[in-house]
Design a protein around this motif. Structure first.
Motif, PDB file in Angstrom:
ATOM      1  N   THR A  40       0.826  -1.207   0.000  1.00 31.48           N
ATOM      2  CA  THR A  40       0.000   0.000   0.000  1.00 31.48           C
ATOM      3  C   THR A  40       0.860   1.257   0.000  1.00 31.48           C
ATOM      4  OG1 THR A  40      -1.710  -1.198   1.229  1.00 31.48           O
ATOM      5  CG2 THR A  40      -1.854   1.200   1.204  1.00 31.48           C
ATOM      6  N   GLY A  44       0.325   2.141  -3.700  1.00 31.67           N
ATOM      7  CA  GLY A  44      -0.941   2.849  -3.639  1.00 31.67           C
ATOM      8  C   GLY A  44      -2.126   1.998  -3.220  1.00 31.67           C
ATOM      9  N   PHE A  45      -3.267   2.665  -3.138  1.00 36.42           N
ATOM     10  CA  PHE A  45      -4.482   2.031  -2.614  1.00 36.42           C
ATOM     11  C   PHE A  45      -4.927   0.852  -3.463  1.00 36.42           C
ATOM     12  CE2 PHE A  45      -9.099   1.616  -2.779  1.00 36.42           C
ATOM     13  CZ  PHE A  45      -9.394   1.351  -1.449  1.00 36.42           C
ATOM     14  N   ASN A  83      -2.573   3.596   4.264  1.00 29.86           N
ATOM     15  CA  ASN A  83      -3.176   4.512   3.293  1.00 29.86           C
ATOM     16  C   ASN A  83      -3.110   5.959   3.771  1.00 29.86           C
ATOM     17  OD1 ASN A  83      -4.480   3.286   0.784  1.00 29.86           O
ATOM     18  ND2 ASN A  83      -5.150   1.853   2.356  1.00 29.86           N
ATOM     19  N   ARG A  86       0.469   7.181   3.522  1.00 31.14           N
ATOM     20  CA  ARG A  86       0.870   7.428   2.137  1.00 31.14           C
ATOM     21  C   ARG A  86       0.279   8.737   1.612  1.00 31.14           C
ATOM     22  NH1 ARG A  86      -0.268   6.532  -3.336  1.00 31.14           N
ATOM     23  NH2 ARG A  86       1.541   5.766  -4.487  1.00 31.14           N
TER      24      ARG A  86
END
Length: 284
Positions: A40, A44-45, A83, A86
């Motif tokens: 993640t 990314g998501f 998340n 990030r």
């Protein structure tokens, strides 16, 4: 572990297999959560969600077989916090998001997991009765309710603490693979802001009025302070260019003087929140 982290970065399939297999191994759910958090943080998501949703399946095995929701909760918490980290690059926001979910879980767990709590309380009843006998108190319904509140708070805060550890491990892997030295610099600066302490204090005052379990708030706040205090210790050792033996001695003292040493670490984090101890210490 570093080599396993490299494997998880080769593709979604490798990450899914690594996270899923480690989730099925007893007491390795923290590693599985770290793998999901690493994917993640780095990719990314969307790619993190793919690994997360596949890893839910083995986590459900624990929930359905032995009624243990811990692996699933830690996995979800780690994915959420990874998340947030990030997106915001802020540990403050990351910790707050994890703490809020932990509070909600702690407050609603008697309603969503009544059977599990009843089983745990029945197993602990004999211990609590013996404890009450030793302290010359009668083991009544009020005392049982108090022990239940502490048990729920302990579970909620421990899940939160393990999830923080998993995200930290993932962040350290990410730094080692793509930004050597970045994790140390980031970790040394983690510090709880005063407004967060005021929020925690306000919740401690308000929750009993609302009929909510105040122990959940206290235990969650302690986890935040201990984490911040450990970061403070590491930051001061690094700033003064002290040897690794100082950190080894610190962790030995935490083990030997548990829980007194952790309470001192939490108290240091409170002081650091208001006066920023790291900025007041000169470099060596």
């Amino acid at each position: 572990m570093h080599e396993l982290a490299k494997i998880s970065m080769r593709g979604s399939l490798q990450a899914i297999l690594l996270a899923s297999i480690s989730m099925l191994v007893p007491m390795m759910f923290w590693f599985s959560a770290a793998v999901v958090a690493l994917v993640t943080l780095r990719k990314g998501f969307n790619q993190g969600a793919v690994v997360f949703f596949w890893t839910i399946l083995p986590a459900m095995v624990w929930l359905l077989s032995v009624q243990d929701p811990g692996a699933l909760i830690i996995l979800a918490l780690s994915f959420l916090m990874a998340n947030i980290l990030r997106i915001t690059s802020s540990w403050q926001a990351t910790l707050v998001s994890g703490a809020l979910v932990s509070l909600i879980l702690g407050w609603i767990s008697p309603y969503i997991m009544p059977d599990l709590i009843e089983v745990l309380m029945s197993l602990a009843d004999e211990f609590f009765k013996e404890l009450a006998k030793q302290s010359d108190q009668e083991y009544n319904g009020e005392m049982q309710q108090g022990f239940q509140s502490l048990m729920i708070a302990g579970f909620a805060s421990s899940f939160f603490g393990i999830a923080i550890g998993s995200v930290c491990l993932a962040r350290s892997w990410q730094a080692r693979l793509f930004n050597p030295g970045g994790w140390q610099e980031e970790f040394y600066q983690i510090r709880i802001q005063p407004r967060l302490l005021f929020l925690a204090f306000s919740l401690i005052v308000i929750t009993p009025v609302l009929g909510l379990n105040v122990a959940v708030v206290i235990f969650t706040a302690i986890i935040l302070l201990i984490f911040s205090g450990i970061a403070l210790v590491h930051g001061l050792v690094a700033k003064k260019k002290m040897t690794i033996q100082w950190l080894i001695g610190f962790y030995i003292s935490v083990f030997v003087l548990f829980p007194t040493m952790l309470m001192l670490v939490a108290a240091a984090a409170v002081i650091d929140s208001f006066i920023d101890l790291r900025s007041r210490v000169s470099e060596s």
